[in-house]
Write a protein that holds these residues in place. Structure first.
Motif, PDB file in Angstrom:
ATOM      1  N   ALA A 318       0.827  -1.208   0.000  1.00 34.29           N
ATOM      2  CA  ALA A 318       0.000   0.000   0.000  1.00 34.29           C
ATOM      3  C   ALA A 318       0.863   1.261   0.000  1.00 34.29           C
ATOM      4  O   ALA A 318       0.350   2.376  -0.153  1.00 34.29           O
ATOM      5  N   ILE A 319       2.185   1.087   0.151  1.00 33.15           N
ATOM      6  CA  ILE A 319       3.108   2.229   0.155  1.00 33.15           C
ATOM      7  C   ILE A 319       3.353   2.680  -1.286  1.00 33.15           C
ATOM      8  O   ILE A 319       3.511   1.859  -2.195  1.00 33.15           O
ATOM      9  N   ASP A 320       3.381   3.974  -1.514  1.00 30.68           N
ATOM     10  CA  ASP A 320       3.714   4.513  -2.837  1.00 30.68           C
ATOM     11  C   ASP A 320       5.233   4.642  -2.932  1.00 30.68           C
ATOM     12  O   ASP A 320       5.824   5.566  -2.390  1.00 30.68           O
ATOM     13  N   PHE A 321       5.857   3.694  -3.633  1.00 27.77           N
ATOM     14  CA  PHE A 321       7.317   3.701  -3.763  1.00 27.77           C
ATOM     15  C   PHE A 321       7.788   4.557  -4.945  1.00 27.77           C
ATOM     16  O   PHE A 321       8.984   4.752  -5.119  1.00 27.77           O
ATOM     17  N   GLY A 322       6.849   5.002  -5.780  1.00 25.81           N
ATOM     18  CA  GLY A 322       7.236   5.825  -6.915  1.00 25.81           C
ATOM     19  C   GLY A 322       7.903   5.011  -8.017  1.00 25.81           C
ATOM     20  O   GLY A 322       7.697   3.797  -8.128  1.00 25.81           O
ATOM     21  N   ASP A 323       8.705   5.698  -8.852  1.00 25.99           N
ATOM     22  CA  ASP A 323       9.345   5.010  -9.976  1.00 25.99           C
ATOM     23  C   ASP A 323      10.732   5.593 -10.223  1.00 25.99           C
ATOM     24  O   ASP A 323      11.100   6.614  -9.660  1.00 25.99           O
ATOM     25  N   ILE A 324      11.461   4.906 -11.076  1.00 23.93           N
ATOM     26  CA  ILE A 324      12.778   5.368 -11.530  1.00 23.93           C
ATOM     27  C   ILE A 324      12.715   5.462 -13.051  1.00 23.93           C
ATOM     28  O   ILE A 324      12.681   4.449 -13.753  1.00 23.93           O
ATOM     29  N   ASP A 325      12.615   6.669 -13.562  1.00 25.34           N
ATOM     30  CA  ASP A 325      12.504   6.895 -15.015  1.00 25.34           C
ATOM     31  C   ASP A 325      11.385   6.047 -15.634  1.00 25.34           C
ATOM     32  O   ASP A 325      11.560   5.441 -16.698  1.00 25.34           O
ATOM     33  N   GLY A 326      10.248   5.978 -14.945  1.00 30.48           N
ATOM     34  CA  GLY A 326       9.101   5.233 -15.469  1.00 30.48           C
ATOM     35  C   GLY A 326       9.088   3.764 -15.104  1.00 30.48           C
ATOM     36  O   GLY A 326       8.116   3.066 -15.392  1.00 30.48           O
ATOM     37  N   ILE A 327      10.144   3.279 -14.470  1.00 29.32           N
ATOM     38  CA  ILE A 327      10.193   1.887 -14.006  1.00 29.32           C
ATOM     39  C   ILE A 327       9.668   1.867 -12.578  1.00 29.32           C
ATOM     40  O   ILE A 327      10.230   2.527 -11.699  1.00 29.32           O
ATOM     41  N   PRO A 328       8.575   1.165 -12.306  1.00 29.50           N
ATOM     42  CA  PRO A 328       8.033   1.177 -10.946  1.00 29.50           C
ATOM     43  C   PRO A 328       9.028   0.599  -9.952  1.00 29.50           C
ATOM     44  O   PRO A 328       9.711  -0.388 -10.233  1.00 29.50           O
ATOM     45  N   ARG A 329       9.108   1.207  -8.775  1.00 30.53           N
ATOM     46  CA  ARG A 329      10.029   0.714  -7.747  1.00 30.53           C
ATOM     47  C   ARG A 329       9.442  -0.486  -7.011  1.00 30.53           C
ATOM     48  O   ARG A 329      10.170  -1.172  -6.287  1.00 30.53           O
ATOM     49  N   LEU A 330       8.137  -0.729  -7.164  1.00 30.42           N
ATOM     50  CA  LEU A 330       7.521  -1.935  -6.608  1.00 30.42           C
ATOM     51  C   LEU A 330       6.898  -2.712  -7.753  1.00 30.42           C
ATOM     52  O   LEU A 330       5.970  -2.230  -8.415  1.00 30.42           O
ATOM     53  N   ILE A 331       7.404  -3.919  -7.985  1.00 26.59           N
ATOM     54  CA  ILE A 331       6.932  -4.773  -9.075  1.00 26.59           C
ATOM     55  C   ILE A 331       6.286  -6.012  -8.471  1.00 26.59           C
ATOM     56  O   ILE A 331       6.971  -6.860  -7.903  1.00 26.59           O
ATOM     57  N   ASP A 332       4.949  -6.099  -8.563  1.00 27.07           N
ATOM     58  CA  ASP A 332       4.217  -7.244  -8.018  1.00 27.07           C
ATOM     59  C   ASP A 332       4.056  -8.292  -9.111  1.00 27.07           C
ATOM     60  O   ASP A 332       3.260  -8.122 -10.035  1.00 27.07           O
ATOM     61  N   ALA A 333       4.811  -9.388  -9.002  1.00 27.52           N
ATOM     62  CA  ALA A 333       4.781 -10.436 -10.026  1.00 27.52           C
ATOM     63  C   ALA A 333       3.555 -11.332  -9.915  1.00 27.52           C
ATOM     64  O   ALA A 333       3.251 -12.067 -10.848  1.00 27.52           O
ATOM     65  N   GLY A 334       2.862 -11.335  -8.759  1.00 25.93           N
ATOM     66  CA  GLY A 334       1.630 -12.104  -8.668  1.00 25.93           C
ATOM     67  C   GLY A 334       1.513 -12.983  -7.445  1.00 25.93           C
ATOM     68  O   GLY A 334       1.972 -12.646  -6.352  1.00 25.93           O
ATOM     69  N   GLN A 335       0.893 -14.157  -7.642  1.00 26.54           N
ATOM     70  CA  GLN A 335       0.673 -15.111  -6.564  1.00 26.54           C
ATOM     71  C   GLN A 335       1.985 -15.811  -6.199  1.00 26.54           C
ATOM     72  O   GLN A 335       3.018 -15.600  -6.828  1.00 26.54           O
ATOM     73  N   CYS A 336       1.922 -16.711  -5.206  1.00 29.76           N
ATOM     74  CA  CYS A 336       3.150 -17.402  -4.793  1.00 29.76           C
ATOM     75  C   CYS A 336       3.728 -18.244  -5.934  1.00 29.76           C
ATOM     76  O   CYS A 336       4.942 -18.299  -6.114  1.00 29.76           O
ATOM     77  N   ASN A 337       2.861 -18.881  -6.725  1.00 28.91           N
ATOM     78  CA  ASN A 337       3.350 -19.670  -7.848  1.00 28.91           C
ATOM     79  C   ASN A 337       4.018 -18.788  -8.906  1.00 28.91           C
ATOM     80  O   ASN A 337       4.808 -19.270  -9.722  1.00 28.91           O
ATOM     81  N   ASP A 338       3.721 -17.492  -8.883  1.00 29.07           N
ATOM     82  CA  ASP A 338       4.325 -16.572  -9.838  1.00 29.07           C
ATOM     83  C   ASP A 338       5.752 -16.191  -9.447  1.00 29.07           C
ATOM     84  O   ASP A 338       6.361 -15.327 -10.088  1.00 29.07           O
ATOM     85  N   CYS A 339       6.296 -16.853  -8.430  1.00 25.57           N
ATOM     86  CA  CYS A 339       7.740 -16.768  -8.205  1.00 25.57           C
ATOM     87  C   CYS A 339       8.472 -17.287  -9.443  1.00 25.57           C
ATOM     88  O   CYS A 339       9.654 -16.977  -9.643  1.00 25.57           O
TER      89      CYS A 339
END
Length: 427
Positions: A318-339
């Protein structure tokens, strides 16, 4: 150790120091690790099979590995280490199979901004992991004026095009599974549980909770054959939810979406704009000490990127980590199987920089709770990935000698102080 799997068990109750047969705690530990890994593999293989996918090599290994834990006198430590690492290999195959099943059925995930809280009107919240259950209830509620919300590990569903096209999939309610008793008590609509990540419900909402598929809770109605008419009827009979927005969350960063940013990411690393990557995620739980992951994420420097997956993300997503040149600083890949996606991202970065994954500016800070996390850990070990921080406590099924071996071979460490751990990783 504790073993009571044969008739000659000590005192008829269990061998606790050394087996009557000669088995020691290290063999017992590796057998337990293997069985827990198989349980995790079974969870992912079950979801894939529901979508029509199966892998003969995985199925065959399940038989081999279970057979190897039967009562016998094969106490060769190396043999069991090989089986444990092979379980990691088979889990990698299974996660890939489930990824392929999900993307074939629901489309390739793309980044999505998901509304939190609730909207005015009748509602159903869907928790667990099973996307097939979710799409079926979306179909059956279409045009009925019911809003559908995801919860817990269902949040990544919003990244899939075939799910996102249902306009009454309106957002995500609540956080991780261990907070259900409070969150579901405050939800006036119906509740559908699709997998085993469920708390024993309070009496205040038990009558509006339903389970389906592999999930079941004593005293809660179980839905068969994905006929959700009872859930729909209940939702329409309950008081409507209030309009109560609570910010937004981001999800949908499958490896295909992240690799679409690969050139930008590589350029940002080369220019020094991205200093380090952190994987912070895994299974969440209620045990004290898990605030470590929130504290750690909050203290990650602004020139670093956080990759996450599974419900451990709720400690900080829920924290707004912002981005680096348009690259999000928080990347949620998905569920546990999405490791699996996280692994693919790491491997692609390693290839781009012509180095091994262990040589990347990448640190893994993993939270674990149960068997699916154990299977994923075995996959990381199979791939030779080192320097993993694991917590909030070390698995009880690992004997001191097995823990020592993991520390020596893979440099696995328990999480400690967030500041000290972070400083060491950024050296």
């Amino acid at each position: 150790m504790f073993c009571y799997q044969c008739e000659q068990t000590a005192g008829g109750t269990g061998c606790t120091k050394v087996g009557v047969c000669g088995k020691n705690e290290d063999i017992q530990s590796l057998q337990d690790t293997l069985i827990f890994g198989l349980k995790g593999i079974a969870a992912y293989a079950y979801h894939a099979r529901e979508l029509g996918y199966k892998d003969e090599k995985v199925d065959s290994f399940m038989h081999e590995a279970l057979f190897a834990t039967l009562t016998n006198v094969d106490f060769d430590l190396n043999r069991y280490l090989e089986l444990v690492l092979k379980a990691g290999e088979m889990n990698l195959r299974t996660m890939e199979m489930l990824n392929n099943a999900h993307t074939a059925r629901f489309g390739k995930p793309t980044p999505a901004k998901v509304a939190g809280g609730t909207k005015a009107g009748p509602g159903i919240v869907v928790t667990g992991h099973d996307l097939l259950d979710l799409i079926e209830i979306l179909k059956q509620t279409e045009g009925k004026g019911i809003n559908i919300y995801t919860h817990g590990e269902m949040l990544p569903a919003h990244g899939y095009p075939e799910l996102r096209k249902f306009k009454h999939l309106v957002g995500n309610y609540g956080t991780a599974w261990q907070n259900q008793r409070k969150e579901f008590d405050e939800f006036s609509g119906a509740i559908l549980v699709t997998t085993n990540c469920v708390m024993i419900p309070k009496d205040t909402y038990k009558d509006k909770m339903f389970t389906c598929g592999i999930a079941g809770v004593a005293g809660v109605r179980h839905i068969k054959d994905r006929n959700f008419s009872e859930v729909i009827e209940k939702a329409l009979s309950l008081p409507p939810l209030a309009n109560n927005p609570k910010g937004t969350l981001n999800t949908g960063y499958n490896y295909t979406a992240v690799l679409g940013l690969a050139d930008k990411i590589i350029d940002a690393v080369k220019k020094g704009k991205i200093r380090h990557f952190f994987f912070i995620g895994g299974c969440d739980g209620a045990k004290p000490g898990r605030n470590y992951y929130t504290e750690f994420a909050e203290k990650v420097p602004k020139d670093c990127v956080i990759i996450t997956a599974a419900c451990g993300k709720y400690r900080f997503n829920a924290i707004d980590f912002g981005d680096i040149d348009g690259i999000p600083r928080l990347i949620d890949a998905g569920q546990c199987n999405d490791c699996f996606s996280v692994i693919k991202i790491a491997q692609a970065l390693a290839e781009a920089f012509n180095c091994s994954v262990n040589d990347l500016p990448l640190s893994l800070v993993v939270s674990w709770y149960e068997q699916k996390a154990a299977a994923i850990l075995l996959t990381l070990l199979y791939l030779g990935i080192k320097n993993i921080r694991l917590g909030p406590s070390m698995p009880a099924f690992l004997s001191p000698n097995v823990l020592k071996l993991l520390a020596e071979e893979y440099n696995i460490k328990p999480v400690g102080n967030a500041d000290a751990d972070l400083a060491e990783m950024l050296k």
